[in-house]
Design a protein around this motif. Structure first.
Motif, mmCIF file in Angstrom:
data_model
loop_
_atom_site.group_PDB
_atom_site.id
_atom_site.type_symbol
_atom_site.label_atom_id
_atom_site.label_comp_id
_atom_site.label_asym_id
_atom_site.label_seq_id
_atom_site.Cartn_x
_atom_site.Cartn_y
_atom_site.Cartn_z
ATOM 1 N N ALA A 94 0.845 -1.194 0.000
ATOM 2 C CA ALA A 94 0.000 0.000 0.000
ATOM 3 C C ALA A 94 0.881 1.245 0.000
ATOM 4 C CB ALA A 94 -0.923 0.009 1.215
ATOM 5 N N VAL A 95 0.519 2.224 -0.812
ATOM 6 C CA VAL A 95 1.249 3.483 -0.863
ATOM 7 C C VAL A 95 0.450 4.526 -0.093
ATOM 8 C CG1 VAL A 95 2.219 5.273 -2.342
ATOM 9 C CG2 VAL A 95 2.239 2.885 -3.100
ATOM 10 N N GLU A 96 1.110 5.150 0.885
ATOM 11 C CA GLU A 96 0.458 6.150 1.727
ATOM 12 C C GLU A 96 1.164 7.495 1.567
ATOM 13 O OE1 GLU A 96 0.743 4.498 5.624
ATOM 14 O OE2 GLU A 96 -0.616 2.820 5.192
ATOM 15 N N ALA A 97 0.443 8.568 1.846
ATOM 16 C CA ALA A 97 1.018 9.911 1.694
ATOM 17 C C ALA A 97 0.483 10.837 2.776
ATOM 18 C CB ALA A 97 0.689 10.480 0.315
ATOM 19 N N ARG A 98 1.282 11.826 3.120
ATOM 20 C CA ARG A 98 0.857 12.884 4.025
ATOM 21 C C ARG A 98 1.511 14.180 3.567
ATOM 22 N NH1 ARG A 98 4.091 12.011 9.794
ATOM 23 N NH2 ARG A 98 6.210 11.920 8.935
ATOM 24 N N LEU A 189 5.893 10.301 1.215
ATOM 25 C CA LEU A 189 5.246 9.037 0.888
ATOM 26 C C LEU A 189 5.945 7.893 1.596
ATOM 27 C CD1 LEU A 189 5.157 10.853 -2.023
ATOM 28 C CD2 LEU A 189 3.701 8.910 -2.590
ATOM 29 N N ARG A 190 5.212 6.815 1.763
ATOM 30 C CA ARG A 190 5.792 5.598 2.311
ATOM 31 C C ARG A 190 4.999 4.410 1.772
ATOM 32 N NH1 ARG A 190 3.816 5.340 8.709
ATOM 33 N NH2 ARG A 190 1.613 4.906 8.302
ATOM 34 N N SER A 191 5.611 3.249 1.832
ATOM 35 C CA SER A 191 4.913 2.024 1.461
ATOM 36 C C SER A 191 4.725 1.170 2.704
ATOM 37 C CB SER A 191 5.701 1.246 0.404
ATOM 38 O OG SER A 191 6.935 0.783 0.935
ATOM 39 N N ALA A 192 3.615 0.470 2.735
ATOM 40 C CA ALA A 192 3.330 -0.476 3.815
ATOM 41 C C ALA A 192 3.214 -1.857 3.181
ATOM 42 C CB ALA A 192 2.031 -0.103 4.529
ATOM 43 N N THR A 193 4.195 -2.712 3.443
ATOM 44 C CA THR A 193 4.270 -4.021 2.798
ATOM 45 C C THR A 193 3.903 -5.123 3.793
ATOM 46 O OG1 THR A 193 6.021 -3.232 1.327
ATOM 47 C CG2 THR A 193 5.763 -5.619 1.549
ATOM 48 N N THR A 194 2.913 -5.919 3.417
ATOM 49 C CA THR A 194 2.456 -7.022 4.254
ATOM 50 C C THR A 194 2.398 -8.291 3.414
ATOM 51 O OG1 THR A 194 1.057 -5.452 5.470
ATOM 52 C CG2 THR A 194 0.666 -7.808 5.844
ATOM 53 N N ALA A 195 3.036 -9.346 3.866
ATOM 54 C CA ALA A 195 3.023 -10.613 3.137
ATOM 55 C C ALA A 195 1.631 -11.222 3.159
ATOM 56 C CB ALA A 195 4.039 -11.577 3.727
ATOM 57 N N VAL A 196 1.256 -11.842 2.041
ATOM 58 C CA VAL A 196 -0.021 -12.549 1.975
ATOM 59 C C VAL A 196 0.098 -13.818 2.815
ATOM 60 C CG1 VAL A 196 -1.658 -13.721 0.464
ATOM 61 C CG2 VAL A 196 -0.496 -11.642 -0.324
ATOM 62 N N PRO A 197 -0.789 -14.031 3.769
ATOM 63 C CA PRO A 197 -0.668 -15.221 4.635
ATOM 64 C C PRO A 197 -0.838 -16.504 3.847
ATOM 65 C CG PRO A 197 -2.768 -14.111 4.997
ATOM 66 C CD PRO A 197 -1.962 -13.208 4.113
#
Length: 220
Positions: A94-98, A189-197
């Motif tokens: 997910a790409v997030e921004a502030r 910006l930042r990315s939030a990386t989560t592995a698919v279970p």
């Protein structure tokens, strides 16, 4: 003046019907229409040729004109074959921004992080005609950035600066509508990386913790 002066004589043949399409236009308009169609056709053919050279195996023509092809393709028309890769992506990114903004009263405020990827997903969920842009623009922009920067977010080639400008432009366009009369001073910006279970039937263990990659602040 006789009201029947301009009416065709009784029994005279009616004027021929106007030809349909471009043929029915006057000569100057036919020339303009033909030129416009020629320009559109030439642009479409040029685009198709450049995209073909980009996705085709490396050859003499694509090597000789690599700079021209890359300048046309990147970043908006980039192609990839990840759908057919032997190891498809197994992460949710997910790409997030502030933003730092100056409110209408002059106060300096840092906005909360906004999940731009989640907003794109919500916009296409349950849609019968989902937007291609919503599905791919932000994702491809982030891939373009990470592919042209090292782990310390330093560009590793000429495309690095282009990828930053492209990603920054997308973020500003997404953030601006919700800020009303505030002025954006800089964005991050930042990315939030989560592995698919792993599936329930699998014995594989997966680390599903979310990991962040935070970019430096970009001043506008």
């Amino acid at each position: 003046m006789d009201s029947n002066e301009h009416e065709p004589a009784e029994g005279a043949a009616p004027p021929p019907p106007r030809a349909p399409g471009i043929a029915g236009l006057s000569t100057p308009y036919r020339v303009v229409a033909a030129l416009a169609l020629g320009v559109v056709a030439a642009a479409a053919c040029t685009h198709l040729v450049l995209v073909f050279l980009h996705v085709a195996p490396s050859n003499t023509v694509s090597q000789q004109h690599a700079k021209t092809i890359d300048s046309w393709i990147y970043p908006e028309f980039e192609q990839n074959w990840k759908l057919f890769a032997p190891n498809p992506l197994q992460q949710n990114i997910a790409v997030e921004a502030r933003a730092d903004i100056r409110a209408e009263d002059g106060e300096l405020v840092t906005t909360p992080w906004r999940d731009l990827s989640a907003e794109d997903g919500e916009a296409i969920r349950h849609s019968l005609l989902p937007s291609h842009t919503r599905q791919n623009e932000l994702r491809r922009a982030w891939d373009f950035f990470t592919g042209s920067h090292d782990e310390d977010n330093r560009p590793n080639g000429e495309r690095g600066q282009l990828s930053e400008e492209y990603l920054r432009r997308i973020a500003v366009n997404r953030l601006t509508p919700g800020l009303r009369d505030a002025t954006i001073l800089r964005i991050q910006l930042r990315s939030a990386t989560t592995a698919v279970p792993a599936p329930k039937w699998s014995t594989e263990t997966t680390d599903t913790q979310t990991y962040y990659r935070e970019l430096p602040w970009w001043t506008l």
